[in-house]
Design an enzyme around this catalytic site. Structure first.
Site, mmCIF file in Angstrom:
data_model
loop_
_atom_site.group_PDB
_atom_site.id
_atom_site.type_symbol
_atom_site.label_atom_id
_atom_site.label_comp_id
_atom_site.label_asym_id
_atom_site.label_seq_id
_atom_site.Cartn_x
_atom_site.Cartn_y
_atom_site.Cartn_z
ATOM 1 N N ASP A 1 73.096 16.703 71.514
ATOM 2 C CA ASP A 1 72.016 15.785 71.142
ATOM 3 C C ASP A 1 72.477 14.751 70.127
ATOM 4 O O ASP A 1 71.655 14.133 69.445
ATOM 5 C CB ASP A 1 70.840 16.575 70.555
ATOM 6 N N ASP B 1 74.988 28.518 67.506
ATOM 7 C CA ASP B 1 74.898 27.208 66.875
ATOM 8 C C ASP B 1 76.298 26.635 66.693
ATOM 9 O O ASP B 1 77.296 27.360 66.768
ATOM 10 C CB ASP B 1 74.193 27.313 65.532
ATOM 11 N N ASP C 1 78.134 25.792 64.283
ATOM 12 C CA ASP C 1 79.054 26.267 63.250
ATOM 13 C C ASP C 1 79.334 27.765 63.366
ATOM 14 O O ASP C 1 79.839 28.374 62.418
ATOM 15 C CB ASP C 1 78.495 25.954 61.858
ATOM 16 N N ASP D 1 62.987 29.990 67.340
ATOM 17 C CA ASP D 1 63.601 31.288 67.625
ATOM 18 C C ASP D 1 62.648 32.441 67.327
ATOM 19 O O ASP D 1 62.517 33.373 68.119
ATOM 20 C CB ASP D 1 64.890 31.446 66.812
#
Length: 411
Positions: free
Chosen positions: A132, A191, A193, A285
């Site tokens: 994105d 994610d 990281d 989530d």
């Protein structure tokens, strides 16, 4: 002509603005301010007791779990995936690995490399990078990285969309619409990281394969920069308590806990039955986890599986994260409290646990009492000697809670 004076007088005495404010303060202090502050002290002490009881309860449960409890591999049917010479790789389930990204210039190579390094039959895994990014340069770099891994034979898909509606939830929802996803049984989410170990799927997928009632397997986070500064060390203590105690207690006693949004594997049928990803709150989530739980799905937390990631090391990033984690659950609770209470697929004890313990005490009371009591009410009592805070509320309870919070990070 003498100049007219508008300064109010009382019995021949003139008063200035400061004197008027002082007079109003004296007139309202005893009948209004003192009773109001006393009421706020009572309310805050009540919330402190609620939080204290919750912390002690979880401390007792986790102590019993550590002493007498069984590991997830013992509580559930867990067997290593076995090779079938007749079926070949088709004996292994098809796994989708999603990596949502947004202008991740520093970590995109690490995250994509870790996902592509997962040990699983190459024809039974699809890596999906959901980019994105709004920076064209970063988008080009991420796409080139995906092409580089594709040239090595990795089944990797680079997906972008025309807008950022719904942010992360919108990207994950859009990613599930692609035709190749229909052949997948499970989806692992990391994610940008996060860097899973190569054996991550071998250790998590068997829970889902051998236990049809499990909808989610959640792994623990391992912080690689916890000693970077005081702020990261404080975060490490808080999050270690969350994983070591809160997630473990939820998994061991209620088979419910909030999905952490990453480092977890979902059964796609459970995700779809729950209604998929929604962007109605900032905690998409947690929203998905609650909806899936109300459908009867169970979750398992495996603390022995750790996925490396980084903690926010700047105050701006930390403030944004905490704002999302604080406001999102309260908004979700407002939207789902009645739905949870009316649900007929879960038992009364689980409903009470989700509504009172998980949402009300941990996500609302904990944040309210931390700010209102310790930052507003307690300091205000300095100006009102008539208002007293008992020693147990001012010292013993917060000290005990702090010590219990440090259980996960004793150093």
């Amino acid at each position: 002509m003498d100049r007219l004076s508008f300064t109010p007088t009382f019995q021949g005495t003139s008063y200035g603005i400061g004197d008027q404010i002082g007079l109003i303060w004296e007139q309202t202090r005893e009948p209004l301010m003192v009773p109001l502050l006393k009421l706020m002290v009572v309310v805050c002490l009540t919330m402190s007791v609620m939080l204290f009881v919750e912390r002690v309860y979880m401390g007792i449960v986790i102590a019993l779990v550590k002493l007498f409890g069984r590991k997830p591999e013992q509580r559930y049917n867990w067997e290593p995936m076995k090779e079938d010479f007749e079926l070949g790789n088709s004996a292994y389930p098809m796994v989708l690995v999603q990596i949502p990204m947004y202008n991740e210039k520093e970590v995109y190579q690490l995250s994509i490399g870790a996902a592509c390094g997962l040990s699983w039959p190459s024809d039974r895994i699809i890596i999906q990078v959901l980019d994105d990014s709004t920076d064209p340069t970063i988008k080009d770099l991420v796409e080139m990285e995906c092409q580089r891994w594709a040239s090595k034979g990795i089944n990797i898909k680079y997906e972008i969309r025309g807008n950022r509606h719904g942010y992360k939830a919108g990207a994950l929802k859009e990613g599930m619409k692609h035709s190749y996803v229909k052949q997948c049984d499970y989806v692992a989410i990391f994610d940008a990281d996060f860097q899973p170990e190569p054996d991550f799927l071998w250790r998590t997928i068997p829970f889902l394969v051998h236990n049809p009632e499990i909808g989610l397997v959640q792994a623990r986070w391992k912080f690689v920069n916890s000693d970077e500064c005081l702020m990261t060390r404080m975060q490490e203590m808080s999050l270690d308590y969350h994983f070591t105690v809160e997630q473990e207690v939820g998994s061991s006693t209620h088979a419910f806990f909030g999905f952490n949004g990453t480092a977890g594997v979902w059964r796609i049928s459970a995700l779809n039955e729950a209604g998929g990803w929604k962007d109605r709150t900032t905690v998409e989530d947690m929203d998905l986890a609650v909806r899936a739980s109300l459908k009867g799905w169970k979750f398992v937390y495996v603390g022995d599986i750790k996925v490396k990631n980084e903690l926010p090391s700047t105050f701006k990033a930390y403030r944004y994260q905490q704002h999302r984690w604080s406001c999102g659950p309260a908004n979700l609770f407002k939207k789902m409290a009645i739905e949870i209470a009316r649900n007929k697929k879960v038992n009364l004890w689980k409903k009470l646990y989700v509504i009172y313990s998980f949402f009300f005490v941990r996500k609302i009371v904990a944040h309210v009492v931390t700010f209102l009591f310790y930052c507003v009410v307690f300091p205000a009592t300095v100006f009102f000697p008539e208002v007293e805070v008992p020693t147990w509320g001012a010292i013993y309870i917060p000290s005990t809670i702090t010590l219990l919070n440090a259980v996960g990070t004793p150093r």
